[in-house]
Motif scaffolding. Structure first.
Motif, PDB file in Angstrom:
ATOM      1  N   ASP A  22       0.838  -1.208   0.000  1.00  0.00           N
ATOM      2  CA  ASP A  22       0.000   0.000   0.000  1.00  0.00           C
ATOM      3  C   ASP A  22       0.869   1.252   0.000  1.00  0.00           C
ATOM      4  N   HIS A  39       0.285   5.596   0.681  1.00  0.00           N
ATOM      5  CA  HIS A  39      -0.603   6.735   0.962  1.00  0.00           C
ATOM      6  C   HIS A  39       0.187   8.027   0.840  1.00  0.00           C
ATOM      7  N   HIS A  44      -3.473  -1.643   6.169  1.00  0.00           N
ATOM      8  CA  HIS A  44      -4.057  -1.935   4.845  1.00  0.00           C
ATOM      9  C   HIS A  44      -3.244  -3.010   4.111  1.00  0.00           C
TER      10      HIS A  44
HETATM   11 MG    MG Z   1      -4.679   2.073   1.842  1.00  0.00          MG
END
Ligand code: MG
Length: 411
Positions: free
Chosen positions: A263, A265, A297
């Motif tokens: 992931d 961000h 995540h």
């Molecule tokens: Mg995420």
């Protein structure tokens, strides 16, 4: 020598289960239940033979001392698999159902085989007979068929595997007397197949002359010159002998899966930096629909992916306002519940967090404990590592945070 095919139009199978299982701490090994709904040791053997050959008589030897009680137990073990019942009720290529017969065994394996052969003779004889150890549940249809094919070609055959360890011959004092050539050795398994009448004759003569043999190929070779052909067996075709073999058997059934999650961000002002459920003081935090916990995540994706149960976007669609500013610890918990429900356990989880600043390592212990608590596992099963972008990419410029997570799932 030209090969001549022998016409075999009727076959009997003898499954040997007359032993006392003396090395099994009182458990009759042929009646044991196999893992993963595979029935019992005995039903697994019977299924393999009934699915491979058109059998006229299926004989199961049982300890004579056990009387009716052991026959009842043998029946229960045999019919533990519905498949056996179905196969015994279906007419095969003779247009008849296989006839199931329980035979009380003798004092030795050899005597039990003789009793079973005499029973077949009494029932009306057959062309060929296959003899199998009732404690070898992992025999395959391929092995059975190749033994049977060689009985058609040679009149007799068995299966075997090359020994893994170098073999020696020793005297009664334990001294090596002969260094055997491993490429000339074979560890013989069952099934062993024979033309019925000559084998019965050999057994009768061996009994009369009090010749003791460890298996039926030796009996055959005691009276006939024609060699027994050995076909390829399998190391999995084990004979359950010691209680530890059951553990090995269970290990064979263990399923292992790896999962990988990733992931990224963006980092923006006015948001909290949350990693693995731990709030890390920072001027910038993760942008995102939920609380943006990049580590939770990636782990959620690794666990769901490893179990083949989808991914985070599928389970918690960003389009659903329900997940706005959601606590990612809760999302991870829910995903892990789903994975656990499918029978998976976490062997270990390993993660890499790529963040320029602040430094993550001072929070390592706290993050590991946080994840271990969310997942309900020992902290030793979880590890995290911290890297930076060396001032290079978007991570390096302090504009994003990236995470990779891998897990090993077992069941
Ligand atoms: Mg995420």
């Amino acid at each position: 020598m030209t090969e001549m095919k022998i016409k075999i139009s009727s076959v009997a199978v003898i499954i040997m289960a007359a032993g006392s299982s003396s090395r099994m701490e009182g458990q009759k090994k042929e009646f044991l239940v196999l893992p993963n709904n595979q029935g019992t040791v005995l039903s697994s053997c019977a299924t393999a033979f009934l699915e491979s050959l058109a059998i006229k008589y299926l004989l199961v030897t049982v300890p004579a001392a056990g009387g009716e009680k052991v026959i009842t137990q043998a029946k229960e073990a045999l019919f533990a698999s519905a498949q056996v019942k179905t196969l015994l009720e279906q007419p095969n290529s003779y247009g008849k159902k296989p006839e199931l017969v329980f035979v009380p065994g003798g004092k030795t394996r050899q005597e039990s085989v003789l009793f079973a052969l005499e029973k077949i003779f009494e029932l009306g004889s057959v062309d060929a007979v296959l003899i199998h150890d009732g404690a070898r549940p992992f025999v395959t249809k391929a092995i059975i068929k190749s033994v049977f094919d060689e009985v058609i070609n040679h009149g007799t055959a068995c299966c075997g595997v090359a020994p893994v360890d170098t073999q020696k011959e020793i005297d009664s004092f334990g001294n090596i007397t002969k260094h055997l050539q491993r490429n000339k050795m074979v560890a013989v398994q069952t099934p062993q197949g024979f033309l019925f009448k000559p084998l019965l004759e050999a057994h009768r003569k061996a009994a009369e002359q009090k010749i003791e043999c460890t298996d039926d190929t030796e009996i055959w070779s005691s009276f006939y010159d024609s060699p027994v052909k050995v076909v390829k067996g399998s190391p999995e075709n084990i004979k359950i002998t010691f209680p530890g073999d059951l553990t090995k058997m269970n290990q064979n059934q263990i399923q292992i899966r790896t999962g990988l999650g990733y992931d990224l961000h963006r980092l923006v002002e006015g948001r909290s930096l949350i990693i693995g459920g731990v709030n890390i003081p920072s001027p910038k935090g993760e942008a995102g629909h939920s609380d943006g916990d990049v580590l939770c995540h990636a782990i959620t994706d690794a666990l769901l992916g490893g179990a083949g149960l989808g991914d985070i976007g599928e389970m918690f669609p960003p389009s659903d306002s329900k997940w706005k500013d959601a606590d990612s610890k809760e999302l991870l918990k829910q995903a892990w519940e789903k994975v656990k429900k499918a029978g998976w356990e976490l062997n270990n989880l390993d993660c890499v967090i790529k963040l320029e600043k602040p430094k993550v390592l001072p929070y390592r212990k706290e993050i590991i404990l946080s994840l271990a608590t969310i997942l309900g596992v020992e902290p030793e099963r979880v590890f995290i590592k911290a890297k930076t972008g060396e001032g290079q990419d978007s991570v390096g410029q302090g504009n994003s945070v990236e995470v990779w997570a891998t897990c090993l799932l077992v069941k």
